[in-house]
Motif scaffolding. Structure first.
Motif, short mmCIF file in Angstrom:
data_model
loop_
_atom_site.label_atom_id
_atom_site.label_comp_id
_atom_site.label_asym_id
_atom_site.label_seq_id
_atom_site.Cartn_x
_atom_site.Cartn_y
_atom_site.Cartn_z
N TYR A 150 -2.98 2.07 9.44
CA TYR A 150 -2.65 3.28 8.66
C TYR A 150 -3.91 3.99 8.21
CZ TYR A 150 2.16 1.53 8.26
OH TYR A 150 3.41 1.08 8.51
N LYS A 151 -4.83 3.17 7.66
CA LYS A 151 -6.05 3.77 7.13
C LYS A 151 -6.89 4.36 8.26
CE LYS A 151 -7.20 0.10 4.56
NZ LYS A 151 -7.99 -0.72 3.64
N VAL A 157 -2.78 7.53 1.61
CA VAL A 157 -2.25 6.40 2.36
C VAL A 157 -2.12 5.17 1.47
CG1 VAL A 157 -2.65 4.84 4.30
CG2 VAL A 157 -3.27 7.26 4.49
N GLU A 192 -9.32 10.77 0.21
CA GLU A 192 -8.06 11.24 0.79
C GLU A 192 -7.25 10.08 1.37
OE1 GLU A 192 -9.51 15.77 1.83
OE2 GLU A 192 -9.78 14.15 3.28
N VAL A 193 -7.95 9.10 1.94
CA VAL A 193 -7.24 7.93 2.45
C VAL A 193 -6.61 7.17 1.28
CG1 VAL A 193 -7.53 5.70 3.57
CG2 VAL A 193 -8.66 7.71 4.50
N ALA A 197 -10.11 12.26 7.46
CA ALA A 197 -9.91 12.16 6.02
C ALA A 197 -11.11 11.47 5.37
CB ALA A 197 -8.64 11.38 5.73
N SER A 225 -5.88 5.52 11.09
CA SER A 225 -5.36 6.79 11.62
C SER A 225 -5.76 7.94 10.72
CB SER A 225 -3.85 6.76 11.78
OG SER A 225 -3.31 5.54 11.47
N ALA A 226 -5.73 7.71 9.40
CA ALA A 226 -6.13 8.79 8.49
C ALA A 226 -7.62 9.10 8.64
CB ALA A 226 -5.81 8.41 7.05
#
Lengths: 297, 320
Positions: free
Chosen positions: B205-206, B223, B218-219, B214, B208-209
């Motif tokens: 998840y992280k 997220v 922002e992460v 990002a 991909s951000a």
């Protein structure tokens, strides 16, 4: 072809580059500010710990002398030490841990090996977690009600009982956590050889989890050695030398509490010496526990 | 043939081992039930011991602000107020710090720094309560009296609406100092929970951000926090539960006065500090002792509700 041409000659993207650059700069600025604040928060935490330790070393070493370890507590102005408090603390913490540990280990084993998802297991797990964080002063009040009032007075045993109740949930937590780390294939291998379940638990699982369980026990000793509130109403404190567990018994934290709140210079100095001793003891136990766990896993 | 002759001993040994299994399982279960009884007995003992006070003052015991040993009038109002105000203020002070520490330790710090810094913050949790009390009384309170409080009083004391919170003489001790010490004490618990749940966010998840460009923040905001927010609230409730019942550190610095002061710099008391201070001066069987035990019962109910909520919110983390 015409589509590609029109999109290439479109004036939009060039403007967007400027906007994007501006946006990007402001995003990066926000990020930098927040990262700096987080670093500051961490530094504040470390500075606070350093401030406590420096104060303790500074005031504690000033007051430290051999007399602290060789004399019992005495009236202000007369040469007193902390011998009875140190010994009282050791006796109560060690016996309290010795009583609480087996119970805690059995409960942790019950939760990990027998009652993973049963309602009784969940209830026990919940209650144990509540006990882990419950105010320790309430455990003191409870033991006062069940052991001090009916048996005619404050005693070392009552203090030990209060500390044992604090030890139990700590050992439960670490035992259960450590047993859960053991792979099921190990259990299956042991049972497959024909060993009964209790032998599998005692001889294999406990042995495999021993480093973690010992860590829990060390942390429990460290925790109860610094507990004051539950001892105020149970072992009370004693200014004379006493190792009789049926009498009120002195302890380091309670003595520090009494001395630090007094108006006498020499008592306050002794309180600092005691505070340094207890913090050094507790922090080294903690660090020892962590190193032990890291080296074994 | 051979297998048949080998059967009897095996059967015998299985009978023996099943007995051992039964005994061991029973002992473990008994230990578990013992813990249940322990907590049950704790609640019932405190309730029974506090009953004379509830009977004498009725429900008004909870709201009354009296504490007059001479006239035998007791009420829990002031100490409940002090307990809740100091605990909530402590949480307000501790949460941003704890978040900063957890964010720093999971995302920002270089790997070699994470373990020593994390251990140092956790050691804050190991320092005994009484040490915080002494440090607060001899170091923090004088510093607050001389520098921090006069500054805050001069800066915020004249503001409309919230100014009254920051008025009054700078004693150094009081509700605010108690909350400050409590904040340091619960900081490691909240930070450790936050760090643990932040670490459970799946790296994909992280990544991909981050792949979309990002920034760290922002992460975290987009997220990590949405993924973990229930557990984060659970960690905060855990800190709150700890702050409610903290005794020795608070007793040293709260000023111990039985009145509700509107200023945060005024003295006050908490349930735990009142019990610790007054217990030694209460006679067995007196209404005062019963009132103190009734206070203990109220404190238990308060912390039980908070800790149970915390555990409920953290259950998803516990199952993983």
């Amino acid at each position: 072809m015409s589509l590609a041409l029109s999109s290439m000659s479109h004036p939009g993207p060039r403007k967007d580059v400027a906007t994007a650059a501006r946006l990007g700069a402001s995003r990066k600025r926000t990020d930098r500010i927040i990262r700096t604040l987080c670093l500051a928060a961490t530094i504040i935490g470390l500075v606070l710990l350093a401030s406590i330790l420096i104060t303790l070393f500074y005031r504690g070493f000033e007051a430290m002398s051999l007399r602290v370890f060789t004399h019992v507590t005495a009236a202000p102005g007369s040469e007193g030490g902390l011998l009875n408090a140190i010994v009282g603390s050791l006796i109560q913490s060690l016996i309290g841990t010795a009583i609480g540990t087996p119970i805690g280990m059995l409960v942790g084993t019950y939760l990990a090996e027998y009652a993973k998802d049963s309602w009784l297991g969940n209830a026990v797990r919940f209650v144990s977690d509540i006990l882990l964080s419950a105010p320790s002063i309430l455990i003191g009040l409870f033991v006062y009600q069940i052991l001090v009032l009916p048996f005619g007075g404050f005693s070392g045993w009552a203090g030990i009982a209060a500390l044992a109740i604090i030890v139990i949930p700590i050992v439960v937590r670490t035992t259960e956590d450590m047993l859960q780390l053991i792979p099921n294939t190990l259990r299956e291998a042991v049972v497959g050889l024909g060993a009964p379940k209790w032998k599998m638990i005692v001889l294999i699982c406990w042995r495999a989890a021993i480093a973690g369980i010992i860590t829990g026990i060390l942390l429990a000793v460290a925790r109860v050695a610094g507990e004051t509130a539950p001892l105020l109403f149970t072992s009370l404190g004693n200014n004379a030398w006493s190792t009789d567990l049926s009498k009120p018994m002195s302890s380091l934290p309670v003595t520090i509490y009494a001395f630090a709140g007094s108006p006498f210079e020499d008592w306050i100095a002794l309180a600092w010496a005691g505070a340094l001793l207890i913090t050094l003891g507790v922090l080294s136990l903690n660090i020892l526990a962590r190193t032990l766990l890291r080296s074994r896993i | 043939m051979a297998s048949v002759s080998a059967t009897p001993p095996r059967a015998a040994s299985r009978r023996g081992s099943s007995l051992g299994d039964k005994v061991f399982a029973l002992v473990c279960q008994a230990a578990g039930i013992f813990v249940l009884i322990l907590l049950g007995a704790l609640i019932i003992e405190l309730l029974i011991a506090g009953l004379p006070a509830f009977r004498a003052f009725g429900l008004a015991f909870v709201t009354s602000t009296d504490w007059d040993p001479v006239k035998e009038l007791f009420g829990a109002g002031v100490s409940i107020y002090g307990t809740i105000v100091t605990a909530i203020l402590a949480i307000i002070l501790a949460v941003p710090l704890a978040f900063g520490v957890a964010f720093f330790l999971t995302e920002l710090a270089p790997p070699w720094m994470r373990r020593p810094v994390g251990t140092a913050v956790e050691l804050l949790a190991a320092v005994p309560s009484i040490i915080y009390g002494m440090w607060g009384f001899f170091v923090i309170a004088p510093a607050f009296a001389q520098h921090v409080q006069p500054f805050i009083i001069d800066t915020f004391g004249e503001l409309p609406l919230i100014g009254f919170l920051f008025q009054g003489p700078p004693f150094g001790t009081g509700l605010f100092t108690a909350a400050f010490i409590l904040a340091i004490m619960v900081l490691p618990f909240i930070a450790a929970t936050m760090r643990d749940v932040f670490e459970q966010v799946p790296p994909v998840y992280k990544e991909s951000a981050y792949g979309l460009g990002a920034t760290n923040w922002e992460v975290m905001k987009g997220v990590v926090i949405p993924y973990t927010r229930i557990s984060v609230v659970g960690g905060i409730m855990l800190g709150l539960g700890r702050a409610l019942g903290e005794t020795m550190a608070v007793t040293f610095v709260i000023g111990n006065a039985n009145r509700i002061s509107t200023s945060l710099f005024g003295p006050g008391n908490t349930i735990a500090s009142l019990v610790a201070l007054e217990f030694g001066e209460s006679e067995i069987g007196s209404l005062k002792l019963a009132s103190l035990l009734a206070l203990g019962f109220i404190l238990f109910v308060l912390s039980f509700v908070v800790l149970a909520t915390s555990r409920y919110l953290l259950r998803s983390r516990l199952k993983v």
